[in-house]
Design an enzyme around this catalytic site. Structure first.
Site, PDB file in Angstrom:
ATOM      1  N   LYS A  37      -8.118  -0.408   2.911  1.00  8.04           N
ATOM      2  CA  LYS A  37      -7.680  -0.598   4.282  1.00  8.04           C
ATOM      3  C   LYS A  37      -6.940  -1.923   4.356  1.00  8.04           C
ATOM      4  CE  LYS A  37      -9.334  -3.785   5.933  1.00  8.04           C
ATOM      5  NZ  LYS A  37      -9.415  -5.244   5.561  1.00  8.04           N
TER       6      LYS A  37
ATOM      7  N   ASP B 136      -6.846  -6.281  10.053  1.00  9.68           N
ATOM      8  CA  ASP B 136      -7.729  -6.602   8.921  1.00  9.68           C
ATOM      9  C   ASP B 136      -9.181  -6.190   9.178  1.00  9.68           C
ATOM     10  OD1 ASP B 136      -8.402  -7.733   6.383  1.00  9.68           O
ATOM     11  OD2 ASP B 136      -9.266  -9.430   7.448  1.00  9.68           O
TER      12      ASP B 136
ATOM     13  N   HIS C 277       0.814  -1.227   0.000  1.00  8.50           N
ATOM     14  CA  HIS C 277       0.000   0.000   0.000  1.00  8.50           C
ATOM     15  C   HIS C 277       0.845   1.273   0.000  1.00  8.50           C
ATOM     16  CE1 HIS C 277      -4.026  -1.877   1.636  1.00  8.50           C
ATOM     17  NE2 HIS C 277      -3.619  -2.410   0.510  1.00  8.50           N
TER      18      HIS C 277
HETATM   19  N1  LIG Z   1     -12.649  -2.519   2.589  1.00  8.59           N
HETATM   20  C1  LIG Z   1     -12.940  -3.787   2.853  1.00  8.59           C
HETATM   21  O1  LIG Z   1     -13.914  -4.121   3.541  1.00  8.59           O
HETATM   22  C2  LIG Z   1     -12.035  -4.858   2.313  1.00  8.59           C
HETATM   23  C3  LIG Z   1     -12.486  -6.163   2.115  1.00  8.59           C
HETATM   24  C4  LIG Z   1     -11.580  -7.103   1.572  1.00  8.59           C
HETATM   25  C5  LIG Z   1     -10.264  -6.753   1.317  1.00  8.59           C
HETATM   26  N2  LIG Z   1      -9.843  -5.470   1.569  1.00  8.59           N
HETATM   27  C6  LIG Z   1      -8.450  -5.072   1.389  1.00  8.59           C
HETATM   28  O2  LIG Z   1      -8.128  -5.052  -0.009  1.00  8.59           O
HETATM   29  C7  LIG Z   1      -6.744  -5.380  -0.169  1.00  8.59           C
HETATM   30  C8  LIG Z   1      -6.640  -6.557  -1.140  1.00  8.59           C
HETATM   31  O3  LIG Z   1      -7.375  -7.653  -0.604  1.00  8.59           O
HETATM   32  P1  LIG Z   1      -7.935  -8.809  -1.557  1.00  8.59           P
HETATM   33  O4  LIG Z   1      -8.855  -9.618  -0.723  1.00  8.59           O
HETATM   34  O5  LIG Z   1      -8.422  -8.243  -2.815  1.00  8.59           O
HETATM   35  O6  LIG Z   1      -6.584  -9.637  -1.798  1.00  8.59           O
HETATM   36  P2  LIG Z   1      -6.247 -10.574  -3.025  1.00  8.59           P
HETATM   37  O7  LIG Z   1      -5.094 -11.392  -2.592  1.00  8.59           O
HETATM   38  O8  LIG Z   1      -7.473 -11.248  -3.537  1.00  8.59           O
HETATM   39  O9  LIG Z   1      -5.780  -9.545  -4.174  1.00  8.59           O
HETATM   40  C9  LIG Z   1      -4.617  -8.771  -4.115  1.00  8.59           C
HETATM   41  C10 LIG Z   1      -4.076  -8.654  -5.530  1.00  8.59           C
HETATM   42  O10 LIG Z   1      -3.009  -7.709  -5.555  1.00  8.59           O
HETATM   43  C11 LIG Z   1      -1.999  -8.192  -6.431  1.00  8.59           C
HETATM   44  N3  LIG Z   1      -0.742  -7.516  -6.123  1.00  8.59           N
HETATM   45  C12 LIG Z   1       0.104  -7.734  -5.093  1.00  8.59           C
HETATM   46  N4  LIG Z   1       1.118  -6.870  -5.144  1.00  8.59           N
HETATM   47  C13 LIG Z   1       0.910  -6.075  -6.230  1.00  8.59           C
HETATM   48  C14 LIG Z   1       1.624  -4.993  -6.821  1.00  8.59           C
HETATM   49  N5  LIG Z   1       2.755  -4.540  -6.279  1.00  8.59           N
HETATM   50  N6  LIG Z   1       1.138  -4.436  -7.959  1.00  8.59           N
HETATM   51  C15 LIG Z   1      -0.014  -4.890  -8.502  1.00  8.59           C
HETATM   52  N7  LIG Z   1      -0.728  -5.924  -7.991  1.00  8.59           N
HETATM   53  C16 LIG Z   1      -0.273  -6.497  -6.862  1.00  8.59           C
HETATM   54  C17 LIG Z   1      -1.999  -9.690  -6.173  1.00  8.59           C
HETATM   55  O11 LIG Z   1      -1.384 -10.391  -7.258  1.00  8.59           O
HETATM   56  C18 LIG Z   1      -3.487  -9.978  -6.053  1.00  8.59           C
HETATM   57  O12 LIG Z   1      -4.083 -10.291  -7.307  1.00  8.59           O
HETATM   58  C19 LIG Z   1      -6.206  -5.676   1.238  1.00  8.59           C
HETATM   59  O13 LIG Z   1      -5.616  -4.530   1.754  1.00  8.59           O
HETATM   60  C20 LIG Z   1      -7.465  -6.018   2.014  1.00  8.59           C
HETATM   61  O14 LIG Z   1      -7.358  -5.779   3.396  1.00  8.59           O
HETATM   62  C21 LIG Z   1     -10.705  -4.528   2.049  1.00  8.59           C
END
Ligand SMILES: NC(=O)c1ccc[n+]([C@@H]2O[C@H](COP(=O)([O-])OP(=O)(O)OC[C@H]3O[C@@H](n4cnc5c(N)ncnc54)[C@H](O)[C@@H]3O)[C@@H](O)[C@H]2O)c1
Length: 352
Positions: A99, A181, A81
């Site tokens: 987040k 989280d 992030h």
């Molecule tokens: N706001 C909410 O309620 C909520 C809910 C779920 C997830 N999230 C947050 O969203 C974020 C992602 O979660 P997710 O569940 O989608 O995870 P995920 O693992 O499904 O997806 C993350 C993606 O990011 C990619 N990635 C990693 N490093 C990267 C980079 N440097 N450049 C480009 N792509 C990159 C990965 O390959 C993956 O496809 C986390 O911070 C998580 O806490 C927030």
């Protein structure tokens, strides 16, 4: 700004496909999604195809080089992030970042500094603030219906719900577990509703009781359980300069009856809890419980869409988004203090 806002989405995993890409797509009359990036380029390509985005790249820096992009969504795991956000801000883009704000406090501070230095907007995706019940309660609090709030209980419990995908199980990638989280959602809600009083001391515990176990309901797959090194529950007491005390409790796994998400607030003139919204008042004759009727409910993607719409409004009107980076930084400060309290075994005093 009369032209369309051009957007890039960095990270094409679960939240990107479930919330950010649909939210940006909904605003097609004022927004154009120009590119998607994911380390896993096939994932970027698949998301781009699904949402009609013309460009898919693996390296986010390639996306940031596209001059016409005005704003980006950062949907990577927390470890990326701050680097991605700071690079985007320095490339002249506004940023809405998922987040938790960052993997640790120094990274979150660096994000705020980059936003201030570049003058670009930085919003953090605490979408729960946009729920109509939360908005209604905020207005009641601002109107003085609860008086000064001196107690809050911020709760986000899952009985069994350790994320089995992605990198949530790794401290190096996520910065922590249940607290960073899901606990952050409850904490942000309590802080926002009570007007962000200044935290001065934190006393907390974080436990890791379930992630490595194979004999439980909802056990992680073997490879995820082996790398599990984060908390699956955390509990803390936070004291504020205005005398308020908050209790924070959260879990991905805890032996309780069921999933529970609640924020309870008590002030001198009234109290309230979410969700569902109830407000507690009194008169000399009686205790009064206020239950709203006809209050709209909205689902998870809709709250995200409302947050993205608010971010667009902030860009267009050159004002703050509802969730500012500085407010989100307070969440990171408290999370950091809970983890330090767990390590040191004592109370952590927060100074400037
Ligand atoms: N706001 C909410 O309620 C909520 C809910 C779920 C997830 N999230 C947050 O969203 C974020 C992602 O979660 P997710 O569940 O989608 O995870 P995920 O693992 O499904 O997806 C993350 C993606 O990011 C990619 N990635 C990693 N490093 C990267 C980079 N440097 N450049 C480009 N792509 C990159 C990965 O390959 C993956 O496809 C986390 O911070 C998580 O806490 C927030």
């Amino acid at each position: 700004m009369s032209e369309k806002i051009r957007v890039g989405v960095i990270g094409a995993g679960w939240i990107s496909e479930m919330a950010h890409l649909p939210a940006w797509s909904k605003l097609a009359d004022i927004v154009e999604i120009v590119a998607v990036s994911d380390l896993n380029v096939e994932r970027a390509e698949s998301a781009a195809a699904k949402f009609g985005v013309p460009m898919a790249v693996s390296d986010f820096r390639q996306l940031l080089e596209i001059d016409q992009i005005d704003a980006v969504s950062v949907c990577t795991p927390p470890v990326a992030h701050s680097d991605v956000t700071i690079a985007a801000l320095e490339a002249g883009k506004h940023v809405v970042c998922e987040k938790p704000m960052a993997i640790d406090l120094p990274s979150a501070e660096a994000m705020v500094a980059a936003s201030e230095k570049t003058g670009k907007k930085l919003a953090i995706q605490f979408q729960s603030r946009f729920h109509p019940a939360a908005q209604a309660l905020k207005k009641m609090i601002e109107d003085g219906d609860l008086g000064d709030i001196y107690y809050a209980n911020a709760v986000y419990h899952r009985r069994r719900g350790i994320p089995g995908w992605g990198t949530f199980q790794s401290r190096a990638h996520n910065g922590g577990g249940a607290l960073i989280d899901v606990g952050v959602h409850a904490l942000d809600m309590a802080l926002w509703l009570s007007g962000h009083p200044k935290p001065v001391a934190v006393f907390g515990s974080a436990y890791s009781k379930f992630g490595k176990r194979t004999d439980i309901y909802g056990a992680l797959p073997a490879e995820k359980s082996q790398e599990f090194d984060v908390d699956d529950s955390a509990f803390a007491m936070i004291k504020f300069a205005n005398g308020a005390t908050f209790n924070l409790e959260c879990s991905w796994a805890l032996n309780i009856d069921n999933e529970r998400q609640k924020v309870i607030l008590a002030g001198e003139r009234g109290g309230a809890e979410l969700h569902p919204l109830r407000v507690f008042k009194d008169s000399p004759e009686m205790l009064i419980d206020i239950v709203p009727s006809k209050l709209k409910d909205v689902d998870f993607p809709t709250m995200h869409a409302m947050a993205i719409e608010d971010f667009v409004r902030a860009i267009k009107e050159d004002c703050d988004p509802l969730v500012t980076a500085k407010q989100a930084l307070m969440v990171s400060q408290i999370v950091d203090a809970v983890y330090r309290s767990q390590e040191d075994g004592g109370m952590v005093a927060l100074t400037e």
